[in-house]
Design a protein around this motif. Structure first.
Motif, PDB file in Angstrom:
ATOM      1  N   GLN A  60       0.015   9.043  -5.837  1.00  8.68           N
ATOM      2  CA  GLN A  60      -0.083  10.488  -5.686  1.00  8.68           C
ATOM      3  C   GLN A  60       0.790  11.429  -6.716  1.00  8.68           C
ATOM      4  N   LEU A  61       2.011  10.374  -7.270  1.00  6.50           N
ATOM      5  CA  LEU A  61       2.821  11.255  -8.170  1.00  6.50           C
ATOM      6  C   LEU A  61       2.329  11.226  -9.795  1.00  6.50           C
ATOM      7  N   THR A  62       1.491  10.246  -9.812  1.00  5.98           N
ATOM      8  CA  THR A  62       1.063  10.269 -11.263  1.00  5.98           C
ATOM      9  C   THR A  62       0.295  11.812 -11.546  1.00  5.98           C
ATOM     10  N   LYS A  63      -0.273  12.554 -10.588  1.00  3.06           N
ATOM     11  CA  LYS A  63      -0.897  13.577 -10.635  1.00  3.06           C
ATOM     12  C   LYS A  63      -0.064  14.754 -11.081  1.00  3.06           C
ATOM     13  N   THR A  64       1.310  14.574 -10.986  1.00  5.76           N
ATOM     14  CA  THR A  64       2.317  15.697 -11.257  1.00  5.76           C
ATOM     15  C   THR A  64       3.466  15.250 -11.919  1.00  5.76           C
ATOM     16  N   THR A  65       3.506  14.064 -12.642  1.00  5.11           N
ATOM     17  CA  THR A  65       4.760  13.565 -13.248  1.00  5.11           C
ATOM     18  C   THR A  65       4.356  13.490 -14.615  1.00  5.11           C
TER      19      THR A  65
ATOM     20  N   LEU B 234       0.941  -1.149  -0.047  1.00  2.00           N
ATOM     21  CA  LEU B 234       0.066  -0.074  -0.039  1.00  2.00           C
ATOM     22  C   LEU B 234       0.928   1.305   0.054  1.00  2.00           C
ATOM     23  N   ALA B 235       1.925   1.287   0.611  1.00  2.80           N
ATOM     24  CA  ALA B 235       2.835   2.383   0.649  1.00  2.80           C
ATOM     25  C   ALA B 235       3.185   2.677  -0.640  1.00  2.80           C
ATOM     26  N   GLY B 236       3.395   1.596  -1.418  1.00  2.00           N
ATOM     27  CA  GLY B 236       4.160   1.899  -2.755  1.00  2.00           C
ATOM     28  C   GLY B 236       3.029   2.301  -3.744  1.00  2.00           C
ATOM     29  N   LYS B 237       1.907   1.917  -3.620  1.00  2.00           N
ATOM     30  CA  LYS B 237       0.613   2.305  -4.467  1.00  2.00           C
ATOM     31  C   LYS B 237       0.207   3.613  -4.098  1.00  2.00           C
ATOM     32  N   LEU B 238       0.321   3.940  -2.848  1.00  2.00           N
ATOM     33  CA  LEU B 238      -0.107   5.513  -2.358  1.00  2.00           C
ATOM     34  C   LEU B 238       0.958   6.441  -3.030  1.00  2.00           C
TER      35      LEU B 238
END
Length: 343
Positions: free
Chosen positions: A95-100, A87-91
């Motif tokens: 989140q980074l998909t929004k800005t990457t 879950l840590a990795g997926k979170l």
């Protein structure tokens, strides 16, 4: 093969005793009596689980205590726990998909931080040309702290070749380096000193640290972003008894880490190195490429890790050293490996 109790340095199979060199309990904590007592005490105080959102009006100080310990130990501005390393990795990737603008990855990446459409950081043994072109963009680079089949921390020196108009975020999964590498097992996050904008560490706590859960560590701004995601708010947190145990067990972690390092040093002085035995004295795995090695070891009452990590990947034969192994245990493995014929 099925077993009826936790396999520590020994394992019982069909009522026969074997030495066990598998699993991921690198610090030997699941069977460590003082550690178990801390867990039991904290279960009595905090219960067996807490199924509420971390953003509810009632805040448990166990989370504050354990996460403060993790941030200090990792040497990060801030850290937050979640129910698993996966879950840590997926979170983080969610989140980074929004800005990457574009993701890149090193090889043999763990599923926890894989993302669709990510590009390999190397193309034809050279840095991917998009990483050095003239386009200004935000990129995220994904890597394991110690890649599969390796016994040393990932080499990140290629990141120095990325020009400054690329805003770089590095995500490193330390599930197999946190608790092992670095001073007292702090991991490699604090040692990463590269021209990048952000660095983010994720890790399972169910391996070296002996507790079901996961951690995300980074700058305070990013951790606050994670705490405000719908997924984090909607999910129950890590068991609070376990999170409090993280803070309470700091001395035990240090002692067990020292025992592990002593075992690895001893192994390094006795084991004959060869191209078919991959071992480094700072890391508790031995990867072996020898014909019928698992059969040979089992005939000598020794069980090692033998499995296929991911679909379509090759089988892994690895010997896992823990803090609980004795010198006699190590001698038995060393003798067989030193005498075995390579492929």
């Amino acid at each position: 093969m099925n077993v009826d109790q936790f396999p520590d340095r020994t394992i019982e199979i069909n009522k026969e005793q074997y030495l066990y060199f598998g699993g991921t309990a690198y610090l030997g904590l699941p069977t460590n009596n003082p550690f178990q007592e801390l867990v039991i005490q904290n279960i009595r105080k905090w219960g067996t689980t807490y199924g509420s959102s971390r953003n509810a009006n009632i805040k448990l100080t166990a989370y504050e205590n354990g996460e403060a310990f993790l941030a200090r130990h990792i040497q990060a501005e801030s850290a937050v726990t979640v129910s698993s390393g996966m879950l840590a990795g997926k979170l983080v990737t969610e989140q980074l998909t929004k800005t990457t603008d574009c993701f890149f990855h090193f090889s043999d990446l763990h599923t926890a931080i894989k993302t669709p459409n990510s590009l390999p950081i190397f193309l034809n043994n050279q840095i991917h040309p998009r990483l050095t072109d003239s386009k200004a963009e935000k990129i995220t680079i994904l890597t394991d702290g110690v890649p599969s089949y390796q016994t040393k921390a990932v080499d990140l020196s290629v990141l120095k070749e990325i020009p400054s108009h690329k805003e770089v975020t590095l995500v490193i999964d330390e599930s197999h380096s946190f608790g092992i590498l670095g001073k007292n097992g702090c991991g490699i996050y604090s040692q990463i000193n590269l021209p990048i904008k952000h660095k983010i560490m994720v890790s399972s706590l169910g391996k070296a640290f002996g507790l079901n859960g996961g951690v995300i560590a980074s700058d305070t701004s990013f951790i606050d972003q994670i705490k405000n995601t719908d997924t984090f708010i909607s999910a129950a947190g890590m068991n609070p008894a376990f999170v409090q145990t993280l803070a309470d067990a700091s001395d035990i972690y240090r002692v067990q880490h020292q025992k592990l390092m002593e075992n690895l040093h001893y192994l390094d002085t006795k084991l004959i190195k060869s191209e078919h035995i991959k071992f480094d004295k700072t890391y508790p795995l031995i990867y072996i490429e020898m014909e019928r090695i698992t059969d040979i070891l089992r005939a000598n009452k020794i069980i090692i890790a033998n499995f296929r990590y991911q679909k379509n990947s090759r089988d892994i034969n690895r010997i896992v050293i823990t803090a609980n192994h004795t010198k006699d245990d190590l001698d038995q493995v060393i003798e067989i490996l030193n005498q075995s014929k390579s492929v």
